[in-house]
Design a protein around this motif. Structure first.
Motif, PDB file in Angstrom:
ATOM      1  N   GLY A  83      21.281  28.993  68.859  1.00 30.26           N
ATOM      2  CA  GLY A  83      21.090  28.671  70.327  1.00 30.26           C
ATOM      3  C   GLY A  83      19.411  29.174  70.857  1.00 30.26           C
ATOM      4  N   ILE A  84      18.631  28.923  69.895  1.00 28.77           N
ATOM      5  CA  ILE A  84      17.169  29.080  70.377  1.00 28.77           C
ATOM      6  C   ILE A  84      16.463  28.050  70.081  1.00 28.77           C
ATOM      7  CG2 ILE A  84      15.246  30.553  69.672  1.00 28.77           C
ATOM      8  CD1 ILE A  84      17.674  32.267  70.643  1.00 28.77           C
ATOM      9  N   PRO A  85      15.888  27.279  71.038  1.00 23.55           N
ATOM     10  CA  PRO A  85      15.099  26.069  71.129  1.00 23.55           C
ATOM     11  C   PRO A  85      14.090  25.999  70.046  1.00 23.55           C
ATOM     12  CG  PRO A  85      14.645  27.128  73.207  1.00 23.55           C
ATOM     13  CD  PRO A  85      15.585  28.013  72.242  1.00 23.55           C
ATOM     14  N   GLU A 132      31.632  33.869  69.185  1.00 21.08           N
ATOM     15  CA  GLU A 132      30.549  33.895  68.309  1.00 21.08           C
ATOM     16  C   GLU A 132      30.342  32.447  68.400  1.00 21.08           C
ATOM     17  OE1 GLU A 132      33.403  35.079  67.238  1.00 21.08           O
ATOM     18  OE2 GLU A 132      34.405  33.457  65.706  1.00 21.08           O
ATOM     19  N   GLY A 133      28.792  32.021  68.524  1.00 16.58           N
ATOM     20  CA  GLY A 133      28.528  30.887  68.256  1.00 16.58           C
ATOM     21  C   GLY A 133      28.324  30.183  69.596  1.00 16.58           C
ATOM     22  N   THR A 134      29.145  30.376  70.675  1.00 18.55           N
ATOM     23  CA  THR A 134      28.681  30.005  72.051  1.00 18.55           C
ATOM     24  C   THR A 134      27.383  30.311  72.208  1.00 18.55           C
ATOM     25  OG1 THR A 134      30.854  30.464  72.681  1.00 18.55           O
ATOM     26  CG2 THR A 134      29.484  30.005  74.416  1.00 18.55           C
ATOM     27  N   ASN A 135      26.566  29.351  72.780  1.00 16.72           N
ATOM     28  CA  ASN A 135      25.183  29.658  73.059  1.00 16.72           C
ATOM     29  C   ASN A 135      24.475  29.242  74.289  1.00 16.72           C
ATOM     30  OD1 ASN A 135      24.278  27.044  72.520  1.00 16.72           O
ATOM     31  ND2 ASN A 135      24.146  27.435  70.302  1.00 16.72           N
ATOM     32  N   CYS A 136      25.231  28.719  75.273  1.00 18.74           N
ATOM     33  CA  CYS A 136      24.738  28.289  76.495  1.00 18.74           C
ATOM     34  C   CYS A 136      25.366  28.929  77.591  1.00 18.74           C
ATOM     35  CB  CYS A 136      24.988  26.769  76.675  1.00 18.74           C
ATOM     36  SG  CYS A 136      24.296  25.613  75.620  1.00 18.74           S
ATOM     37  N   GLU A 137      25.730  30.278  77.416  1.00 17.13           N
ATOM     38  CA  GLU A 137      26.304  30.809  78.366  1.00 17.13           C
ATOM     39  C   GLU A 137      25.419  31.349  79.620  1.00 17.13           C
ATOM     40  OE1 GLU A 137      26.285  31.846  75.460  1.00 17.13           O
ATOM     41  OE2 GLU A 137      25.939  33.819  74.957  1.00 17.13           O
TER      42      GLU A 137
END
Lengths: 774, 276
Positions: free
Chosen positions: A187-189, B14-19
């Motif tokens: 999740g790092i662009p 783990e792995g959720t990344n737009c929170e």
């Protein structure tokens, strides 16, 4: 005092002959030369005992080129590390620089060349993992990834590939997939980068990965312990046999038969779904004040991190190696000690915070294990099941050798006879050929595979323009904080074709280009970092190229007052067949006062005037035009640092005072390509007349890649204000936004191409090689 | 209740990344979002002060990302963990009329859970739709245009006109909306009749178009659907990435006052504030 374990193997060193020493280095995979082995022997003679196998392995790691920069440090110190500004807060695994009153940004770029050449997917993925940890361990939240990539030609005939070399298409596909699957998952662009194709990268692809992060100043951490009661807590992934000897392999030339050994261990395995919660947990631990210091486990694994953290705090360390959680049973102690398994961080924690830290990591399902503690003596001592297996003085252990190796530079390539092709008969065809060349053509195939929008902070994106028509921009802009409109402009630059002819000017050009990319979106350069990719430094001519490059980078950076608070050197990028052209990759970070005033490269509105800032010169050396149409020139684009500085201020002011509708730096392919890209992004044509840009041939006016130039579209009605702002830098009106084709004149019309034809030529190339539909 | 009292549970593993950005979107609109780890709802490894109950929230959001790596199939692992440990709590939450939003990976999870399309029951035993691999066979991140096709059932789009076109980027590998082949027409007709289709991909002229405007090859160009009650909603594109005008792909050409995605968050908060 603990006794050495009875099971430990001592290596007979005290009485070893020179031949024995070389054999011991080779057999142990230490990559130490005879002089270094003698220094080790000397140390143990003073101690009156033989080294243990673990100790020898540790020294091999700590003294590798990769870890201690033994061949490069002398030049880096002289030309780059000497540039200091008050804005630099910390120089550690990443550099930390002032952002606003309460915040700082972190930046770093490094190479993952050797692993990627052997196993492109895993090599590139773990490259991302490593650079993320470098930024994270400063206490910073990673906010952007940047990937400059270099490969051999995509159309290289399979049957001519040297044995053991993988095809550039295979490497390109694998590397992009590795970056995609790791970067997107954590999740790092991935917001910026470049792709360059050149014969010199056939045997050694150059895969550089950069990261920028943001931190509260109060959370910025040193890569060091703080007190003699700190506890070492190892967090993240388990330790396995993957990634053993990575750094020592990165410190020699790749050979054909090394491949099998690599596949057996030296390339690490990436696991983004361990990394993602690891980032959260580390940052939360820093935010809640649980940590004395933090450092990532990269090259050399535990053997490097423990000693370096302890010594940086002025202490020593004792480690209980059997506590380290393993991926599999049966690892030898020395394997645990030097393994480079991924997704691991070392925390230094005050004793009263240990339980808090262990609880926090448990909640995130991330392993956290107490593996050792700080001791007052400046030694590192390793115990395995209570018995000593290593004890080294840190001053000896971490004081890797530093050389001023022999270097040689003669400007022979500059003296080669000039060979300039005749003026093209058909400029349209020339432009179409250039814009479809893989180095210039659309990189959408790559860009769309990376999530460049995650975190919702990418204000200026890698593809810019009208929906459905977006074209390459110059820099990406991130708005890293919720409460402020301040932004970070991020750009990379490298010009290996300049550097292989004239490394000094190549180094200067990379800084010039990174800076002009940053101002083209409305930022102002604030700091630089670099990754210097070269051949074998033990060969004087290779080291000569390195020194000239570093001198070039330093010359421009020093004049502009731009610090380089971090950096990376990758040597030994050569095989018996070839060596890479000098490849200095510069990553620039600029500050943007208000992201809402940023501009992009796409033309905006019919009848707006178009200006050229900067001088076009007859400097065709290393240009894409000569590369494609044949010929040679020793005159590579130069940089006038005074003009560059004035121009950066002028363009930045013109944009921030809202006179500019669009702006694009002039680089590969010259003005002809820059105006074409602007037109493609805006889906609107342009007319430019180059007759007043000097008394030089039309082809030079169109395709010269002279530095310090921008094409600027100015809002109608803002022309006077714009001209006033740029009055002390060379500025010429070239034409205007007009129609639906790109028309270029030099007194009379020389080229006129419909947008559809330009678009077709520009967007297809990479997809045609790699598959898919543009 | 007042908007600032609306508690939003942003669920992560783990792995959720737009929170973070999803949470910010709700905070900017005045609500009180909290990022909650699944283990906090299950009481695993948590201290008493860290434990949470789903029923204490008015809105549940499953944000984007790659929960547990998406290694099996996008969303499959988190969906299985929710179903095995808190199926009852979730069904109760939905049946109370409380809104559930799934963005990207969250949409995939809601489909895996069987709460979307949710035609006959709140939660079907097996999934009745699927978000399959993009036609391109690759992860794709690109700006997309969405037409609001909903006639008023979906509580997440009440502030959009029918036919209004909004911009929100997609970023996924598995986003192709599919229904079982042998029931495709029947189920699609049901979705239309029930007013469950919310967003469809369109081109710059507002017309239904092929790749890349429809970035994954979705059936009927579907980008987002709601359940038959309108309170559970999933979409592949990311409205939290276009909350502000300056986040939109072409904002330097057409500068909007607000980002298009903002309406999704304001619509649901308006609904909750009025209903509870």
């Amino acid at each position: 005092m603990e006794e050495f374990s009875s099971e430990i193997r001592f290596v007979s060193l005290l009485d070893a002959s020179d031949a024995d020493l070389i054999r011991l280095s080779d057999e142990g995979g230490l990559a130490l030369d005879i002089a270094e082995m003698k220094r080790v022997q000397e140390y143990y003679r003073r101690r009156g005992r033989d080294p243990t196998d673990v100790e020898l392995q540790s020294i091999g790691q700590a003294w590798s080129e990769h870890c201690c920069y033994k061949s490069s440090k002398v030049f880096l110190k002289e030309y780059l590390m000497s540039i200091d500004t008050p804005s630099v807060i910390l120089r550690g695994d990443a550099g930390v620089v002032d952002f606003d009153e309460d915040h700082a940004y972190a930046l770093r770029i490094e190479s993952h060349n050797h692993p990627s050449a052997v196993e492109p997917y895993g090599g590139a993925a773990t490259g991302i993992g490593g650079i993320i940890r470098d930024v994270l361990c400063m206490g910073a939240q990673p906010v952007a990834l940047i990937d400059p990539l270099h490969f051999g030609p995509l159309d290289f005939p399979h049957e001519e590939l040297p044995k053991g070399v993988k095809h550039p298409r295979y490497l390109f596909e694998g590397v992009v997939a590795g970056i995609r699957d790791y970067g997107n998952r954590i999740g790092i662009p991935t917001v910026s980068g470049s792709v360059c194709f050149h014969e010199g990268y056939l045997g050694n692809c150059i895969i550089n990965v950069g990261c920028v992060g943001i931190a509260k100043k109060k959370n910025v951490l040193k890569n060091a312990v703080k007190t003699d009661s700190d506890v070492f807590i190892l967090v993240g992934g388990r330790t396995g046999r993957d990634g053993i000897h990575g750094v020592t392999y990165a410190s020699v030339e790749l050979t054909e038969d090394m491949e099998e050994e690599w596949m057996g261990g030296a390339v690490q395995l990436g696991d983004p779904i361990t990394k993602e919660p690891l980032i959260h947990a580390c940052l939360e631990a820093a935010e809640r004040g649980f940590l004395s210091g933090m450092k990532d486990l990269g090259g050399g694994g535990l053997s490097c991190v423990v000693g370096e953290m302890a010594l940086a705090g002025g202490f020593g360390a004792e480690v209980n190696l059997e506590k380290v959680p393993l991926k599999e049973e049966g690892l030898q102690p020395w394997e645990i000690w030097i393994s480079e398994s991924q997704e691991r961080m070392m925390l230094a924690v005050p004793p009263e915070k240990v339980d808090e830290v262990l609880h926090l990591f448990k909640l995130y399902d991330v392993l956290a294990t107490r593996v050792g503690h700080v001791i007052r003596d400046k030694i590192v001592r390793v115990l395995y099941e209570g018995k000593k297996i290593l004890e080294l003085d840190l001053d000896f252990y971490t004081a890797g050798p530093e050389y001023c190796r022999e270097y040689l530079y003669d400007a022979q390539s500059l003296g080669k006879p000039e060979a300039i092709p005749e003026e093209p008969e058909d400029y349209n065809q020339t432009i179409l050929k250039l814009i479809s060349s893989p180095n210039i053509a659309s990189k959408a195939w790559v860009i769309h595979q990376y999530d460049h929008e995650v975190r919702g902070a990418t204000v200026v994106k890698p593809l810019q323009g009208k929906m459905g028509y977006a074209c390459h921009g110059d820099a990406a802009v991130i708005k890293p904080l919720e409460h402020t409109f301040r932004g970070l402009a991020i750009a990379t630059a490298t010009n290996p074709t300049f550097s292989e002819i004239d490394p000094f000017r190549g180094g200067m050009s990379a800084v010039d280009e990174a800076c002009r990319n940053i101002v083209a979106v409305g930022g102002f350069p604030d700091s630089l970092t670099n990754c210097l990719n070269f051949g074998n430094p033990e060969k004087p001519d290779r080291l000569g190229l390195f020194r000239e490059t570093v001198r070039g980078i330093g010359h421009v950076a020093a004049h502009l007052g731009l610090p380089l608070p971090s950096g990376n050197v990758s040597f030994y990028n050569e095989t018996e067949h070839s060596h890479v052209p000098p490849t200095p990759v510069v990553l620039g970070v600029g500050k943007v006062p208000d992201v809402r005033r940023c501009v992009t490269s796409d033309l905006k509105e019919q009848d707006n005037p178009i200006f050229l800032i900067g001088e076009t010169k007859n400097e065709m050396g290393g240009s894409e035009y000569l590369r494609i149409f044949g010929g040679h020139s020793g005159t590579v684009p130069n940089v006038n640092v005074e003009t560059l500085e004035k121009s950066l201020h002028a363009v930045s002011r013109a944009i921030n005072e809202e006179t500019v509708a669009s702006c694009h730096d002039v680089s590969h392919g010259g003005i002809a390509i820059a105006i074409s890209e602007m037109a493609l992004g805006g889906d609107v044509g342009a007319f430019v007349d180059l007759s007043k840009t000097g008394t030089i041939p039309t082809s030079v006016k169109m395709f010269s890649e002279s530095n310090t130039r921008w094409l600027v579209e100015v809002w109608r009605g803002k022309e006077d204000k714009f001209l006033e702002i740029v009055s002390d830098v060379p500025t010429r009106k070239l034409g205007m936004v007009k129609g639906s084709s790109v028309i270029i004149a030099d007194s009379n019309i020389k080229a006129g191409i419909f947008l559809e034809d330009l678009s077709e030529a520009w967007k297809r190339t990479i997809y045609d090689f790699m598959g898919g539909t543009p | 209740m007042k908007v600032e009292e609306v508690k939003v549970c942003i669920l992560i593993i783990e792995g959720t990344n737009c929170e973070e950005e999803t949470s910010q979107a709700f905070r900017r609109s005045g609500a009180s979002p909290e990022i909650v780890h699944l283990k906090q709802l299950l009481g695993q490894d948590t201290r008493p002060e860290e434990t949470r109950k789903l029923g204490d929230y008015q809105i549940l959001v499953i944000p984007g990302g790659f929960s547990s790596g998406d290694y099996v199939r996008a969303g499959a692992i988190l969906a299985a963990r929710i179903k095995s440990r808190m199926e009852g709590a979730l069904v109760e939450f939905i049946e109370e009329g409380k809104p559930v939003l799934g963005i990207c990976n969250g949409f995939q999870i809601l489909v895996e859970l069987g709460v979307l399309p949710g035609i006959q029951s709140t939660m079907s035993r097996y999934p009745t739709a699927s978000l399959g691999w993009n036609d391109s066979g690759r992860f794709e991140c690109r700006p997309t245009l969405l037409e609001n096709w909903n006639k008023g059932k979906c509580i997440f789009t009440s502030m959009l006109e029918r036919g209004q076109i909004i911009q929100a980027p997609t970023a996924h590998a598995e986003g192709k909306f599919m229904l079982p082949k042998h029931r495709e027409k029947e189920l699609l007709d049901t979705l239309k009749d029930n007013d469950q289709i919310v967003f469809r991909y369109v081109d710059a002229e507002g017309q239904i178009a092929g790749y890349p405007w429809n970035p994954n090859g979705s059936l009927f160009s579907i980008a987002g659907i709601c359940n038959s009650e309108g309170n559970v909603f999933g979409m592949m594109p990311h409205p939290e990435r276009t909350y502000f005008g300056f986040q939109q792909a072409d904002w330097t050409r057409n500068v909007p006052d607000n980002g298009d995605g903002k309406a999704v968050f304001e619509s649901v908060l308006d609904y909750v504030a009025k209903k509870f």
